[in-house]
Design an enzyme around this catalytic site. Structure first.
Site, short mmCIF file in Angstrom:
data_model
loop_
_atom_site.label_atom_id
_atom_site.label_comp_id
_atom_site.label_asym_id
_atom_site.label_seq_id
_atom_site.Cartn_x
_atom_site.Cartn_y
_atom_site.Cartn_z
CG HIS A 257 -2.02 0.97 1.18
ND1 HIS A 257 -1.83 2.32 1.25
CD2 HIS A 257 -3.36 0.79 1.05
CE1 HIS A 257 -3.01 2.94 1.17
NE2 HIS A 257 -3.95 2.04 1.04
NE ARG A 273 -2.73 7.38 -2.00
CZ ARG A 273 -2.87 6.20 -2.58
NH1 ARG A 273 -2.75 6.08 -3.88
NH2 ARG A 273 -3.11 5.13 -1.86
#
Lengths: 662, 248
Positions: A257, A273
């Site tokens: 990740h 994000r």
């Protein structure tokens, strides 16, 4: 000998296991769930950002449907996924989320009218439709064409798990806490339950069942730094492996990740994000658009993690005593948004970093996060080789993720696979095939074998320290089986892990000799198993001479469909082996709905299979013809790759959406 | 990065007891650990287990303040150990298991059983006999603010800190605690749960429920998720009084 009989033994009390339990119970079968920790503390609770389901309620999700979700999932998988399974999944995800809404998950909802959002570092106004007001909303996640990730703030997994566990309470499911399955009971290719150890008093119990389900999550903790809970040690995969009969699929497919905090490796959700957060380097420069001008920070996870690593290798990382890192900047989202939609992230920043993410940048770097590989199953969730053994969720290689999972597709898989596998298990239980045909003495021999192993560990002298072996294994995985891989490192990893495995047979439990609750004993036997699991990953990675999804070989940068469009299958038929056995399962292009293509990141380096063009031409011709005949998208899909007959009848219905099938 | 300075030596006193060992009695044991940057009690306890005493029992799962497993008394105060930074504490630190829960050993406690009994007793699930679930249809609508309010109360992690910090439960072991009352407030707020006020009254309209609370509010002080326990208990109490007056 204590024996407990049940219809279905479920190992693992997270979202997948609990959903199987309630499903078989509804069909009238008994279930016992074994769990290391209270179910509400399972790693499912750590899923933050959301669950993908193509509801298409919010403005940015308009036009979404199963087809788009399917296409995103297959591209994300780098064509490693089983396309029929991915179809079954995308068809059922809206049903699973609506079911959870009915059971009490307080999904965040669409608010009609204008709202501000940050897209590509700019503030934009999004206008939500009146008729969508109050339906489940969604946020943007990496690698998806539409905003499809449904959420409850950033505590999605927590809310889902609480609703699911409460449903299990309502259904009076037997949940046996702090019980660890340590071996499968099986005979003549048929699984009959498991031997379990009570972690509080040390007692061994034989759970004898017609069907057994492993839903124990992933194996992230074979790495020294992982976002995973500390119980995600691959013990489910080890159980299957040590049966000598069940097989594992694609164990080398391991996701990193992009944004775990440094140094402790706790996750900050992709929602950061998705909601508009940016990745910055040591100069405060936003670098992702240079590498991926189209998707930028919201490229697929494997891509972002590699780009971040590349950028740090160019000297653009921020130096720290814990190694280089980059920055995640969510300050541009504003305090109000962070305190409402990213509050777990805020708490984590405050508690573990002592910073306020509404003001400060967050130090992040790519970290082990998800196991795409796992127990290889058929679409029914049943092992391909051990009858009566099922697996679902992260524990399994079902295989809808191929070589890279999309964010938001994991919690979604847990509940979708759980609801489907519960039906297939129930069908099995309703047939005479499921009759128990095992002698008590055989059960006894399985219990005795485990008791002998534990006795041997406790009485061993002048042996090895499990912690030392385990830490070394974790370092090897971290340093040599990481984001970028190469022949030299992988060869060393395989050799050294094999050496560690041999040494692990000689582990001694120092000082702490209790047969009851004893963390040293637990660490001893788990370390032996973790090393086996690590070996399947390292060996699979060493042998796979191509780059696909999260498996990225510096010495073989191309995806090679001609030679490697296949799954790695590992098993451990003889317990004296010091290396797993490896074989391959071909992935058939000629039946694909979506033949292999270009994912759209960087340059297309794919070495295509000759069959790809043949199949693509045939798909194109069918689509063109049926469109001309005025067929709808369901009819066209069915002509390309029928899957509906594989689904349980109750889940074949067409999903309603605003403006579709209402 | 801060300037290098000599690290502190932490003295970690732990209340230890193994109920499975007939020879053992509860006793304090102290370990000395060199402090490192960003050190949490999760790191401290694992270091003790790995390098000093491998029999030390404690419960961590997520180690990120999310799952609620690692609640214990830190210098006498119930809190989540995993997210407790040693830099915020004095160098003498005492750790003890949460009281009131069954002890598994050392700092490990059986919260799961307690919480399961509570959930079964209060039936903490959606009660709805009117609406059949139809998975193919659009979900029922809900006001966005209401969904947010429910989530706010749904954030409880069943860590048991409020139970350990509760004055009432010391005298009244059947008291459902703030954790239980918060759950009732959560379901009462949720329009999907069709239980009536009178039905809720049956569950918590007595001294083991909302009328038992002595309003000492230790629960709110120690809740690691900052749940609005005080206002929810007050709200439930008003609602229950109204319900009891209507019933009579």
């Amino acid at each position: 000998m204590k024996v407990i009989y049940t219809d279905v033994l479920i190992i693992g009390g997270g979202l997948a296991g609990l959903r199987v339990a309630t499903g078989v119970k509804e069909r009238g079968h008994d279930a016992v769930v074994l769990t290391l920790v209270p179910p509400k503390r399972s790693h499912s609770s750590a899923a933050q950002g959301g669950m993908q389901a193509s509801l298409a309620n919010s403005h940015m999700g308009e036009g979404d449907n199963e087809d788009v979700h399917f296409s995103d999932t297959i591209k994300g998988s780098d064509w490693g996924a089983d396309q029929e399974v991915a179809r079954m999944f995308t068809h059922c995800a809206p049903k699973a989320i609506r079911e959870l809404a009915h059971w009490g998950v307080p999904w965040s909802r669409v608010q009609r009218g204008d709202r501000k959002a940050i897209i590509n570092a700019e503030s934009v106004t999004i206008t939500e439709k009146d008729e969508a007001h109050g339906l489940i909303t969604a946020r943007d996640f990496g690698g998806t064409k539409k905003w499809r990730t449904c959420y409850t703030s950033d505590g999605t997994g927590h809310s889902m798990l609480y609703a699911m566990d409460n449903k299990a309470h309502e259904d009076k499911i037997d949940i046996h806490e702090r019980l660890e399955a340590i071996s499968l009971i099986h005979e003549k290719g048929r699984c009959y339950g498991a031997v379990a150890r009570n972690l509080m008093n040390g007692e061994l119990v034989a759970y004898v069942s017609k069907a057994t389900t492993i839903a124990t999550g992933g194996y992230g903790r074979i790495y020294s730094v992982s976002t995973n809970a500390i119980i995600c040690q691959g013990m489910g995969q080890a159980l299957a492996l040590e049966s000598g009969v069940a097989t594992l699929g694609n164990m080398e497919a391991i996701q990193f990740h992009p944004t775990a905090i440094v140094p402790v490796g706790i996750l900050t959700t992709e929602g950061c994000r998705g909601d508009g957060g940016l990745l910055l380097d040591k100069d405060g420069y936003r670098f992702m658009p240079d590498y991926e001008p189209d998707k930028k920070e919201l490229a697929s996870r494997d891509v972002v993690s590699r780009r971040m690593t590349e950028h740090m290798r160019k000297g653009k990382g921020v130096k720290s005593k814990y190694g280089d890192h980059l920055w995640l900047d969510i300050t541009i989202l504003g305090r109000e948004h962070i305190e409402k939609n990213l509050r777990e992230v805020k708490e984590i920043c405050e508690n573990f970093l002592g910073i306020d993410p509404a003001v400060d940048w967050i130090p992040v770097r790519p970290t082990q996060h998800y196991s795409m590989g796992g127990i290889r199953t058929k679409y029914t969730g049943e092992s391909q080789t051990l009858k009566g053994l099922y697996s679902c969720g992260e524990a399994a290689c079902w295989d809808m993720h191929g070589f890279n999972r999309l964010g938001g597709n994991s919690v979604s898989e847990t509940v979708v696979a759980g609801m489907l596998v519960a039906e297939y298990i129930s069908d099995f239980l309703d047939s005479s095939d499921s009759n128990l045909e095992i002698h008590t003495s055989k059960i006894e021999s399985f219990v005795k074998k485990e008791q002998d192993k534990l006795d041997a560990l406790l009485s061993k002298e002048n042996g090895e320290d499990a912690y030392i072996l385990r830490r070394r294994m974790e370092e090897i995985m971290m340093d040599k089986v990481g984001i970028f891989r190469n022949e030299t490192d992988l060869k060393e990893a395989v050799d050294e892990l094999q050496e560690l495995l041999k040494r692990s047979k000689n582990i001694e439990v120092f000082r702490s000799k209790s047969r009851a609750a004893n963390p040293a004993l637990v660490n001893a036997y788990r370390t032996q198993r973790m090393i086996k699991v690590a070996l399947t990953c390292a060996l699979g990675a060493y042998l796979r001479k191509e780059s696909r999804g999260a498996h990225s070989r510096e010495d073989f940068p191309k995806r090679d469909d001609e030679n490697w469009l296949k799954r790695t299958i590992t098993s451990w038929p003889d317990e004296n082996q010091t290396m797993p056995s490896v074989s391959y399962e071909e992935i058939n292009i000629s039946t694909m709905e979506m033949p292999p293509g270009f994912r759209g990141y960087g340059k297309d380096l794919t070495k295509h299979h000759p069959m790809t063009k043949v199949r693509q031409d045939s798909v194109d011709a069918v689509v063109e013809k049926l469109k001309a005949e005025g067929k709808d998208r369901f009819e066209i899909q069915d002509a390309l790759m029928p899957f509906m007959d594989k689904l349980p009848k109750k889940y074949r219905g067409i999903n309603a959406r605003l403006g579709e099938n209402i | 990065m801060s300037k290098e300075k000599t690290p502190r030596i932490l003295k970690i006193g732990i209340l230890r007891f193994d109920p499975h060992d007939p020879e053992d009695v509860p006793h304090m044991e102290t370990f000395e650990i060199e402090e490192s940057d960003g050190m949490t009690l999760y790191i401290v306890l694992n270091e003790i287990r790995e390098h000093h005493d491998n029999s030390l029992k404690f419960d961590f799962v997520c180690r990120a303040g999310i799952c609620g497993s690692c609640s214990m008394l830190v210098n006498g105060r119930p809190t989540l150990a995993c997210r407790t930074l040693t830099s915020k504490l004095d160098e003498n630190i005492t750790l003890a298991p949460l009281p009131l829960f069954e002890l598994i050993g050392d700092l490990s406690i059986y919260t799961g059983k307690w919480m399961r009994n509570l959930n079964e007793h209060l039936e903490t699930w959606i009660h709805d006999k009117e609406n059949e679930l139809e998975v193919d249809k659009l979900e029922e609508k809900m006001e966005p603010e209401l969904a947010d309010e429910i989530y706010e109360l749904d954030r409880c992690v069943e860590c048991g800190c409020c139970v350990a910090g509760c004055g009432t439960i010391q005298m009244r072991p059947e008291f459902v605690g703030a954790v239980g009352l918060n759950k009732i407030a959560r379901y009462h707020l949720d329009p999907r749960d069709k239980r009536t006020n009178a039905e809720y009254y049956e569950l918590i309209g007595d001294e083991d429920g909302v009328f038992g609370c002595m309003t000492l509010l230790g629960c709110e002080d120690v809740c690691p998720k900052d749940l609005p326990l005080q206002s929810k208990i007050a709200y439930l109490r008003r609602m229950m009084i109204k319900t009891s007056m209507k019933n009579n």
